[in-house]
Enzyme design. Structure first.
Site, PDB file in Angstrom:
ATOM      1  N   LYS A 161      -1.030  -1.894   7.130  1.00 30.65           N
ATOM      2  CA  LYS A 161      -2.155  -0.991   7.374  1.00 30.65           C
ATOM      3  C   LYS A 161      -3.150  -1.594   8.367  1.00 30.65           C
ATOM      4  O   LYS A 161      -3.570  -0.931   9.311  1.00 30.65           O
ATOM      5  CB  LYS A 161      -2.859  -0.688   6.056  1.00 30.65           C
ATOM      6  CG  LYS A 161      -4.138   0.095   6.200  1.00 30.65           C
ATOM      7  CD  LYS A 161      -4.879   0.129   4.872  1.00 30.65           C
ATOM      8  CE  LYS A 161      -6.349   0.326   5.105  1.00 30.65           C
ATOM      9  NZ  LYS A 161      -7.160  -0.008   3.968  1.00 30.65           N
ATOM     10  N   HIS A 204      -2.715   3.807  -5.775  1.00 32.35           N
ATOM     11  CA  HIS A 204      -3.435   2.561  -5.495  1.00 32.35           C
ATOM     12  C   HIS A 204      -3.538   1.689  -6.752  1.00 32.35           C
ATOM     13  O   HIS A 204      -3.577   0.461  -6.651  1.00 32.35           O
ATOM     14  CB  HIS A 204      -4.812   2.841  -4.913  1.00 32.35           C
ATOM     15  CG  HIS A 204      -5.417   1.636  -4.273  1.00 32.35           C
ATOM     16  ND1 HIS A 204      -4.896   1.061  -3.130  1.00 32.35           N
ATOM     17  CD2 HIS A 204      -6.470   0.863  -4.627  1.00 32.35           C
ATOM     18  CE1 HIS A 204      -5.611  -0.010  -2.818  1.00 32.35           C
ATOM     19  NE2 HIS A 204      -6.564  -0.152  -3.702  1.00 32.35           N
ATOM     20  N   ARG A 213      -0.818  -0.839  -6.804  1.00 35.56           N
ATOM     21  CA  ARG A 213      -1.113  -2.030  -5.991  1.00 35.56           C
ATOM     22  C   ARG A 213      -2.025  -2.968  -6.770  1.00 35.56           C
ATOM     23  O   ARG A 213      -1.827  -4.180  -6.782  1.00 35.56           O
ATOM     24  CB  ARG A 213      -1.746  -1.629  -4.657  1.00 35.56           C
ATOM     25  CG  ARG A 213      -2.132  -2.823  -3.769  1.00 35.56           C
ATOM     26  CD  ARG A 213      -2.542  -2.350  -2.373  1.00 35.56           C
ATOM     27  NE  ARG A 213      -3.243  -3.350  -1.609  1.00 35.56           N
ATOM     28  CZ  ARG A 213      -2.674  -4.322  -0.904  1.00 35.56           C
ATOM     29  NH1 ARG A 213      -1.361  -4.449  -0.894  1.00 35.56           N
ATOM     30  NH2 ARG A 213      -3.407  -5.174  -0.209  1.00 35.56           N
ATOM     31  N   HIS A 255      -4.225  -9.609   2.420  1.00 37.34           N
ATOM     32  CA  HIS A 255      -5.674  -9.402   2.496  1.00 37.34           C
ATOM     33  C   HIS A 255      -6.243 -10.239   3.632  1.00 37.34           C
ATOM     34  O   HIS A 255      -5.853 -11.394   3.811  1.00 37.34           O
ATOM     35  CB  HIS A 255      -6.363  -9.841   1.197  1.00 37.34           C
ATOM     36  CG  HIS A 255      -6.178  -8.893   0.059  1.00 37.34           C
ATOM     37  ND1 HIS A 255      -6.134  -9.316  -1.251  1.00 37.34           N
ATOM     38  CD2 HIS A 255      -6.053  -7.544   0.010  1.00 37.34           C
ATOM     39  CE1 HIS A 255      -5.988  -8.269  -2.034  1.00 37.34           C
ATOM     40  NE2 HIS A 255      -5.927  -7.183  -1.288  1.00 37.34           N
ATOM     41  N   ARG A 277       0.860  -1.189   0.000  1.00 42.25           N
ATOM     42  CA  ARG A 277       0.000   0.000   0.000  1.00 42.25           C
ATOM     43  C   ARG A 277       0.893   1.235   0.000  1.00 42.25           C
ATOM     44  O   ARG A 277       2.036   1.200   0.467  1.00 42.25           O
ATOM     45  CB  ARG A 277      -0.904  -0.018   1.227  1.00 42.25           C
ATOM     46  CG  ARG A 277      -1.896  -1.165   1.209  1.00 42.25           C
ATOM     47  CD  ARG A 277      -2.646  -1.269   2.535  1.00 42.25           C
ATOM     48  NE  ARG A 277      -3.588  -2.379   2.514  1.00 42.25           N
ATOM     49  CZ  ARG A 277      -3.289  -3.615   2.914  1.00 42.25           C
ATOM     50  NH1 ARG A 277      -2.092  -3.904   3.363  1.00 42.25           N
ATOM     51  NH2 ARG A 277      -4.207  -4.567   2.863  1.00 42.25           N
ATOM     52  N   TYR A 307      -9.229  -9.939  -8.128  1.00 41.09           N
ATOM     53  CA  TYR A 307      -8.182  -9.728  -9.125  1.00 41.09           C
ATOM     54  C   TYR A 307      -8.095 -10.846 -10.161  1.00 41.09           C
ATOM     55  O   TYR A 307      -7.297 -10.759 -11.079  1.00 41.09           O
ATOM     56  CB  TYR A 307      -6.832  -9.536  -8.431  1.00 41.09           C
ATOM     57  CG  TYR A 307      -6.830  -8.302  -7.586  1.00 41.09           C
ATOM     58  CD1 TYR A 307      -6.714  -7.046  -8.158  1.00 41.09           C
ATOM     59  CD2 TYR A 307      -6.992  -8.376  -6.209  1.00 41.09           C
ATOM     60  CE1 TYR A 307      -6.746  -5.901  -7.385  1.00 41.09           C
ATOM     61  CE2 TYR A 307      -7.014  -7.235  -5.424  1.00 41.09           C
ATOM     62  CZ  TYR A 307      -6.895  -6.000  -6.021  1.00 41.09           C
ATOM     63  OH  TYR A 307      -6.933  -4.867  -5.255  1.00 41.09           O
TER      64      TYR A 307
END
Length: 189
Positions: free
Chosen positions: A43, A111, A114, A138, A19, A147
């Site tokens: 994060k 972003h 990423r 994740h 990130r 994705y």
């Protein structure tokens, strides 16, 4: 990317899937040159976690550090180029990408870098979805699965092959006689 710092930053983003804020917090002691990874403060959990980076990203990073010089531990790796070196802020990193966007006519964000890394990882047939989830950190596999969706742009070559093939006339099954049906299912049906 017009300088070593910007090439290194872009390469680290696209190969690590980190990130924006995570990568900007990396310090010199967070670079593991041997294992090819960076340690970031995640994060979500706020814990120190490794993220992989490509050999190309490490080469760009080495070039940047050779050009900019090393800072003592405790100082962020990414810093401004003009004036007294200061940590690179999110907004400054965002502006680097915006300048590149203007030069090539794109509209990328930090972003998006990423997302690019995530998409490339998820579409690699040698990586499982769980492995990609681990790399991207994740919490839920359903986030990682987003994705794997194939976009129409990704199908251009396959569609071109499809349209180039001659149209095949439809074939229909032969008509069956009542005696054929009786032989398979029995009389009285």
């Amino acid at each position: 990317m017009k300088c070593a710092r910007d090439r290194a930053l872009l390469s680290c983003y696209v190969s690590s899937g980190a990130r924006a804020s995570e990568l900007l917090g990396v310090e010199l002691g967070d670079v593991d040159w041997v294992k090819g990874q960076l340690w970031v403060i995640s994060k979500g959990s706020r814990t120190r976690q490794p993220v992989p980076v490509s050999p190309e990203a490490l080469a760009h990073l080495a070039a940047y550090l050779e050009e900019a010089g090393l800072l003592p531990d405790g100082m962020p790796l990414w810093r401004t180029r003009r004036g007294q070196p200061r940590p690179l802020t999110y907004w400054a990193a965002r502006r680097i990408i915006q300048r590149a966007d203007e030069a090539i006519g794109a509209n990328w964000t930090l972003h998006d870098l990423r997302h690019t890394a995530a998409t490339r990882l998820a579409r690699d047939p040698k990586l499982t979805l769980v492995e990609v989830q681990t790399i991207l950190r994740h919490a839920h596999i359903s986030t990682t699965a987003l994705y794997t969706v194939v976009g129409l742009d990704d199908l251009v070559d396959k569609l071109a092959e499809h349209y180039a093939r001659p149209v095949q006339p439809p074939t229909w099954p032969q008509r069956y006689e009542a005696s054929d049906i009786e032989a398979v299912f029995g009389a009285g049906r």
